[in-house]
Design an enzyme around this catalytic site. Structure first.
Site, PDB file in Angstrom:
ATOM      1  N   HIS A 135      31.877  11.582  18.118  1.00  0.00           N
ATOM      2  CA  HIS A 135      32.309  10.223  17.778  1.00  0.00           C
ATOM      3  C   HIS A 135      33.528   9.765  18.597  1.00  0.00           C
ATOM      4  CE1 HIS A 135      29.493  10.801  14.675  1.00  0.00           C
ATOM      5  NE2 HIS A 135      30.276  11.337  13.779  1.00  0.00           N
ATOM      6  N   ASP A 164      23.975   9.504  17.648  1.00  0.00           N
ATOM      7  CA  ASP A 164      25.346   9.545  17.155  1.00  0.00           C
ATOM      8  C   ASP A 164      25.498   8.236  16.390  1.00  0.00           C
ATOM      9  OD1 ASP A 164      28.062   9.216  16.721  1.00  0.00           O
ATOM     10  OD2 ASP A 164      28.632  10.215  18.586  1.00  0.00           O
ATOM     11  N   HIS A 165      25.481   8.329  15.070  1.00  0.00           N
ATOM     12  CA  HIS A 165      25.338   7.098  14.287  1.00  0.00           C
ATOM     13  C   HIS A 165      26.511   6.135  14.492  1.00  0.00           C
ATOM     14  CE1 HIS A 165      27.749   9.458  11.407  1.00  0.00           C
ATOM     15  NE2 HIS A 165      28.223   8.288  11.053  1.00  0.00           N
TER      16      HIS A 165
END
Lengths: 369, 512
Positions: free
Chosen positions: B264, B201-202
């Site tokens: 996110h 999950d960047h």
């Protein structure tokens, strides 16, 4: 978009006008860049001492390039006690770094102080009053330190004193030894700054690649077989010494000894310093570090400065590490701002440096015999 | 976290960690993610000197490339998308020497045998020691097939711990609801142990997100007030100014909850609300995050109208230009009811956060691109300085994730003058200003961590599962919601219903 040096150095002013002059220039810069909300950022006090006029322009250049990654309040101090005419004046500049993708603009301040004759004695109190409160303070001797009253006072107010042992004669090196030996509790910031050394930073690429050899299990398990540590270097010029190559050799010996202590074995590698005939390197530069040993299965690991003036070091597992590839690491060791930045990353005392420096002094003494 | 950093030769020497020798396989190597993010990130790691010497990349995709033409293609991509320009030819040369390509199909086992041969070649020529890092830059529908082929070709070694190691990095979305995520997890676990799985999950690779932990647990002044006794509510906003662009077909399947909330926003919420981990290692941190997710009071499907808002952008303006409505976007149904905006009111039912609402909002075609967490402290118990009303009376701590990463604290100050007038002012820390250097891209950090074997910034199966359970319930509720989503003008801060959601509690969204 901000421009670097949007407002360069002011006309000379009296030192008591420094605060007001900075305020004025900050406001003018914010207005010129249409950025009234920009904040002045102080993360560092960096005081550069330069006693040779010929090197002051270079020192100023280093400070200017430092502000991108180390915004703060920077000082350039020229001091000549021997001058006949007493002078004490300053110039100030406010420097904006350009806004780049993901990096907002930052502002730094430069205070250029010129002290001649007996006015030099006032420097410590002036500098102490101008240091940004509660921010790290570092004094950098861009030319060899005098180890006089200014040095002693700065050692009390700064967190870190950075020198370049590559510029020092044997007497100065002994002063450094005295400084390191001063009785200070480990890691405790008392009334005595920690010592940093650009010459130590120069050796770090060699250390980084050496460390990578020992991260490979097949090499790590053969550490005790290292019998010789050879550092080849280009002879230094003038009155300076081979302290840099000696520190690298001492560091390897120190790390091998530490590894051996952890493994409850003994190692006794011989450290030798040999002169290199290479002409593509500058005087004093390290050309090659070789760790060798092993019995029937020889071990030879080298870290070499790339040929032809390339700014790189190359790890060469020559013998005894068949599965290991060579590796190239770019270096910036000619760039004083890079060297200084390495030292600024360290907080407190650097016991590895101190041990390597003391070990290097022993190696140089041994070599002289 | 890096075992090698314990070696005496590495001690005190550097702050950078170096990846372990390995060969990285990129499935979907000719795709957009590889061009724009993965190869530029690997090149930048090489430029920083933190890639291991014994490193290779093997691209795998359907497109026909020779080794040489793939290198040329990737060189162009890196030159264009690397954050550091211009391209350093020497560093690229060293990096490209370990860059190989296998053209093949995911359906074809023989292609995976070709891949195996390429990896064995890398072991011999590049010294990658049998360590494998598989990166799935492919749609989730293809993942089960890749997993099956990896297993059939014998490409996964040493399930769990031990050397040589095999690890797999999975891109989001990880499933589209609880059931599909569990199916995918089961598929993954047939081939890889959980300790080998790195779900990316960047957001977690962003400096400010990592700094959130340092801010909370590296300072002694915030934790004592980080609880229901002092905090009135928390707002988390992740706004995008762009629309769905060319991803209409994907968005019709995903929508805002799957695209942003399940991953996110849930990550940001759990990092904000979590307890201090016992250590900064992967499982200790993720244990605490999971505890938060488990403590979130589920919004039952019959409660969605009370606790959530779903919106969809209508026509409006975007940076001074007319913007189309969502329903007018390419490959979007003319009567689509897919949400492009969501606002949620959640409660974390634990000792620390009991009764403190967490307001989350995220959407497309909002006025600006901004992600922020703001902690709103309680009002003064007694208005000593006159008419300080509403939000002005609160202290607010805002943590900006992007852009212009930083932290600001709103507090009240006396206005200079003879009277006792009070006004709010901000104390601002801007990350880039204070540290100057450009932060690395999130992918750089995450790729390096996966090579080192540090999974702290990756999501674990139980995190994914718990987040999906919360979101799936809302999705089900939304499915049963009879009306269209609340429409909002493109370029606005979402539908009125979002204002009403928080306004009903006597609060309002922070102006960003």
């Amino acid at each position: 978009m901000l421009a670097r040096h949007a407002l360069g150095l002011s006309e000379p002013i009296a030192v008591e006008e420094i605060g007001a002059a900075l305020e004025e220039r900050r406001a003018a810069l914010a207005q010129a860049n249409n950025d009234p909300n920009a904040l002045r950022v102080s993360t560092l006090n960096l005081v550069a001492f330069c006693h040779e006029d010929a090197r002051c322009a270079d020192t100023l250049e280093v400070l200017s390039s430092m502000v991108v990654e180390h915004p703060g309040r920077l000082f350039l101090v020229h001091a000549h006690r021997e001058a006949a005419e007493p002078v004490l004046q300053a110039r100030v500049a406010v420097d904006g770094t350009p806004s780049a993708l993901g990096v907002p603009p930052s502002y730094s301040e430069l205070i250029d102080i010129n002290a001649l004759g007996p006015e030099v004695d006032f420097l410590p109190s002036i500098l102490t009053s101008l240091l940004e409160a509660d921010q790290p303070a570092c004094a950098w001797w861009a030319t060899a330190p005098t180890f006089g009253p200014v040095w002693r006072r700065m050692a009390r107010v700064c967190d870190r004193m950075v020198v370049d042992s590559g510029d020092m004669d044997p007497w100065d090196l002994m002063r450094v030894v005295e400084f390191i030996r001063a009785d200070r509790p480990e890691g405790h910031r008392d009334d005595h700054a920690a010592l940093g050394d650009l010459n130590w930073a120069r050796a770090k690429p060699f250390m980084a690649l050496t460390a990578r050899f020992f991260e490979a299990p097949e090499v790590a398990e053969r550490f005790a077989e290292v019998q010789r540590v050879t550092v080849r270097y280009v002879p230094p010029s003038g009155h300076t010494t081979a302290i840099g190559p000696a520190m690298l050799g001492a560091w390897v010996a120190n790390r091998l000894a530490k590894t051996a202590r952890l493994a409850h074995v003994k190692v006794s590698p011989r450290v030798e310093l040999l002169k290199s005939p290479r002409t593509d390197l500058h005087p004093g530069e390290i050309a090659e570090l070789v760790l060798s040993g092993g019995g029937e299965a020889p071990l030879e690991l080298a870290v070499v400065r790339a040929e032809g003036g390339a700014n790189a070091v190359v790890a060469e597992p020559r013998r005894g590490a068949p599965g290991m590839a060579s590796q190239r690491l770019r270096i910036h060791t000619h760039d004083a701002s890079w060297l200084l930045a390495q030292e600024l990353q360290i907080s407190g005392r650097d016991p590895l440096y101190e041990a390597a420096f003391m070990g290097a002094i022993d190696i140089l003494r041994e070599a002289r015999r | 976290m890096n075992p090698s950093s314990e070696h005496p030769f590495s001690q005190g020497l550097r702050t950078e960690r170096v990846g372990e020798p390995c060969a990285m396989v990129i499935f979907g190597a000719s795709g957009d993610l590889s061009h724009r993010k993965l190869l530029p990130a690997l090149y930048n790691l090489s430029l920083s000197g933190v890639l291991p010497a014994n490193f290779a990349v093997v691209g795998f995709a359907k497109d026909e490339f020779s080794q040489e033409s793939y290198r040329t293609e990737m060189k162009k991509a890196v030159a264009e998308h690397s954050r550091r320009k211009p391209l350093d030819e020497e560093v690229w040369g060293d990096f490209a020497a370990g860059l190989d390509y296998v053209s093949g199909s995911f359906e074809d086992l023989a292609s995976f045998q070709k891949l195996k041969a390429a990896l064995e070649r890398a072991d011999q020529e590049r010294g990658t020691r049998g360590n494998r890092l598989f990166y799935c830059a492919v749609p989730p529908s293809v993942m089960p097939l890749i997993l099956k082929q990896l297993s059939a070709a014998g490409l996964v070694q040493n399930r769990g711990k031990g050397k040589p190691w095999s690890r797999i990095i999975l891109e989001k979305p990880f499933g589209h609801d609880t059931e599909s995520a569990r199916e995918l997890n089961a598929c993954v676990h047939e081939v890889f142990a959980e300790s080998q799985v790195y779900r990316i999950d960047h957001y977690l690779g962003k400096e400010t997100v990592q700094n959130l932990m340092v801010f909370r647990f590296g300072n002694s002044i915030f934790e004592p007030i980080w609880n229901r006794q002092f905090v009135d509510h928390v707002q988390i906003t992740a706004a995008e100014d762009i629309g769905v662009e060319r991803r209409g077909a994907y968005y019709e399947e995903a929508g805002i909850l799957r695209d942003m909330v399940q991953n996110h926003l849930m990550q940001l919420l759990s990092l904000t609300a979590m307890e201090s981990p016992v250590a900064m290692d992967a499982d200790a941190v993720r244990d605490e995050k999971v505890k938060v997710l488990r403590a979130i009071r589920p919004v039952l499907r019959e409660e969605v109208q009370q606790y959530t808002v779903r919106g969809q952008y209508a026509r409006g303006a975007y940076h001074g230009k007319a913007a189309a409505a969502y329903r007018e976007e390419e490959r979007v149904a003319k009567d689509s009811r897919m949400a492009t905006f969501a606002a949620l009111k959640l409660y974390v039912d634990n000792w620390r956060w009991e009764g403190v609402p967490f307001y989350l909002r995220t959407g497309k075609r909002l006025p600006k691109r901004v992600t922020e967490i703001s902690v709103h402290f309680q009002r003064l118990p007694h208005a000593l300085f006159g008419a300080m009303q509403g939000e002005a009376a609160r202290n607010v701590l805002a943590i900006r994730i992007q852009p212009d990463e930083g932290i600001s604290m709103r507090f009240n100050s006396k206005v200079p003058g003879e009277g006792m007038r009070v006004r709010t002012v901000n104390m601002d820390f801007r990350y880039g200003q204070a540290f100057g250097a450009e932060p690395p891209e999130a992918y750089e950090r995450l790729l390096l961590d996966s090579m080192i074997g540090d999974a702290t910034l990756f999501t674990r199966a139980d995190e994914v599962d718990t987040a999906w359970r919360l979101v799936t319930e809302i999705l089900e509720g939304w499915k049963e919601w009879p009306s269209d989503p609340s429409f909002y003008e493109a370029g606005s801060w979402g539908p009125q219903a979002a204002e009403d959601l928080i306004g009903a509690d006597g609060r309002h969204w922070r102006r960003l």
